[in-house]
Design a protein around this motif. Structure first.
Motif, short mmCIF file in Angstrom:
data_model
loop_
_atom_site.label_atom_id
_atom_site.label_comp_id
_atom_site.label_asym_id
_atom_site.label_seq_id
_atom_site.Cartn_x
_atom_site.Cartn_y
_atom_site.Cartn_z
N ARG A 1 1.08 -0.96 -0.34
CA ARG A 1 -0.23 -0.18 -0.09
C ARG A 1 0.71 0.70 -0.20
O ARG A 1 0.51 2.32 -0.53
N SER A 2 2.10 1.20 0.75
CA SER A 2 2.47 2.32 1.07
C SER A 2 3.23 2.86 -0.60
O SER A 2 3.53 3.57 -0.59
N ILE A 3 4.05 1.50 -1.01
CA ILE A 3 4.01 1.26 -2.40
C ILE A 3 3.44 2.02 -3.63
O ILE A 3 3.79 2.95 -4.44
N GLU A 4 2.28 1.46 -3.17
CA GLU A 4 1.48 2.14 -4.19
C GLU A 4 1.10 3.90 -4.13
O GLU A 4 0.91 4.36 -5.06
N SER A 5 1.31 3.85 -2.48
CA SER A 5 0.88 5.93 -2.51
C SER A 5 2.34 6.14 -2.81
O SER A 5 1.79 7.26 -3.79
N LYS A 6 2.82 5.31 -2.73
CA LYS A 6 4.69 6.30 -3.54
C LYS A 6 4.40 6.37 -5.21
O LYS A 6 4.78 7.77 -5.06
N LEU A 7 4.01 5.63 -5.51
CA LEU A 7 3.82 5.33 -7.20
C LEU A 7 3.29 6.52 -7.52
O LEU A 7 3.13 7.32 -8.63
N SER A 8 2.15 6.90 -6.64
CA SER A 8 1.14 7.72 -7.03
C SER A 8 1.51 9.04 -7.76
O SER A 8 1.16 9.60 -7.99
N LYS A 9 2.32 9.19 -6.47
CA LYS A 9 2.89 11.19 -5.89
C LYS A 9 3.83 10.75 -6.98
O LYS A 9 3.74 11.86 -7.81
N LEU A 10 4.73 10.32 -7.36
CA LEU A 10 5.80 9.73 -8.28
C LEU A 10 4.75 10.40 -9.65
O LEU A 10 5.46 10.88 -10.61
N ARG A 11 4.02 9.70 -10.21
CA ARG A 11 3.16 10.05 -11.59
C ARG A 11 3.02 10.97 -11.14
O ARG A 11 2.86 12.20 -12.39
N THR A 12 2.78 12.14 -10.33
CA THR A 12 1.73 13.38 -10.35
C THR A 12 3.46 14.20 -10.74
O THR A 12 2.99 15.43 -11.15
N ASP A 13 4.26 14.04 -9.79
CA ASP A 13 5.06 15.00 -9.54
C ASP A 13 5.63 14.75 -10.96
O ASP A 13 6.26 16.59 -11.55
N LEU A 14 5.83 13.58 -11.71
CA LEU A 14 6.96 13.61 -13.16
C LEU A 14 5.52 13.61 -14.46
O LEU A 14 5.69 13.55 -15.41
N ASN B 1 1.77 9.55 -17.40
CA ASN B 1 0.55 9.11 -17.23
C ASN B 1 -0.29 7.51 -17.06
O ASN B 1 -1.08 7.44 -16.27
N ASN B 2 1.14 6.90 -16.57
CA ASN B 2 1.07 5.35 -15.85
C ASN B 2 2.39 4.75 -15.78
O ASN B 2 3.58 5.80 -15.34
N ASN B 3 2.77 3.73 -15.32
CA ASN B 3 3.48 2.93 -14.38
C ASN B 3 5.01 3.07 -15.44
O ASN B 3 6.17 3.57 -15.10
N THR B 4 4.64 2.27 -16.91
CA THR B 4 5.88 2.44 -17.46
C THR B 4 5.95 3.95 -18.01
O THR B 4 7.94 4.56 -18.44
N ASP B 5 5.05 5.13 -18.09
CA ASP B 5 5.56 6.30 -18.73
C ASP B 5 6.23 6.97 -17.30
O ASP B 5 7.27 8.09 -17.67
N LEU B 6 6.05 6.48 -16.47
CA LEU B 6 6.75 7.16 -15.13
C LEU B 6 8.55 6.80 -15.63
O LEU B 6 9.31 7.84 -14.68
#
Length: 225
Positions: free
Chosen positions: A193-206, A209-214
């Motif tokens: 859950r913490s990893i998914e939350s961090k990924l969500s913030k990273l996608r917003t910051d950068l 569109n998705n994790n591949t794009d990230l």
């Protein structure tokens, strides 16, 4: 009569040289010479030091006409050679390279006085850059300036956990596989859950569109290899 500003223009494509010369010819007070390789440019710079030294040099970064006998294989090598010999000359880059990581490395490691993109090069921009360089100031074209600001902002936002996630993400088909691999500063492991939350913030910051794009954007910015 005021003294002319002596400029050396270095590029391996004659059409590019002619295009830049057509812009420079509309600027008063310039004396311009050209070179088609970095070895030729460095030789001209050194041979003119005791006569009428160049005040400015504009060079591309990539050169396709290098051979096994070339001492300097590109613009970065030319700039390094000038700096190592402590030659008093202002160096500017005129190139097509706008990749954020390449731009950042050139500016961070070599500190050129100007970074201009060929596609946007104009008489007004070159004149402005030349005047800034002669005053000992720095000029980066707008797109380059924006990339540097974005890179700096992203670096501020990055932490060790974010970098771990970005490095591991391409190696795993599922985010759940990252559990047990990502460590916090205290050595404890992050839950999914913490990893998914961090990924969500990273996608917003950068603005991904998705994790591949990230991951692609993180590589473009030079955050991960």
């Amino acid at each position: 009569m005021s003294e002319l500003t002596k400029i050396l223009l270095v590029d391996d494509h004659q059409l590019i040289i002619e295009g830049i010369l057509s812009c420079l010819k509309n600027i008063d007070g310039l004396e311009i010479e050209t070179a088609n390789s970095c070895d030729e440019a460095f030789s001209k710079i050194k041979s003119n030091i005791q006569i009428t030294p160049f005040q400015l040099v504009f060079t591309d970064l990539s050169f396709d006409n290098q051979s096994q006998n070339s001492n300097l294989d590109g613009g970065e090598a030319l700039i390094k050679a000038i700096q190592e010999e402590e030659i008093s000359i202002k160096v500017g880059v005129i190139t097509g390279h706008s990749e954020t990581n390449r731009v950042f490395n050139v500016i961070h490691n070599l500190n050129p006085s100007a970074y201009i993109l060929k596609g946007n090069c104009s008489t007004d921009e070159l004149n402005f850059a030349i005047q800034k360089m002669l005053k000992g100031e720095v000029y980066y074209t707008h797109e380059i300036h924006q990339k540097l600001l974005k890179r700096a902002l992203v670096e501020i936002q990055m932490d060790d956990v974010a970098i771990q996630i970005l490095k591991e993400l391409p190696r795993h088909a599922k985010i759940s596989n990252l559990e047990g691999l990502i460590k916090k500063n205290d050595g404890s492991l992050l839950k999914v859950r913490s990893i998914e939350s961090k990924l969500s913030k990273l996608r917003t910051d950068l603005q991904a569109n998705n994790n591949t794009d990230l991951v692609l954007k993180a590589k473009e910015l030079g955050i991960v290899d």
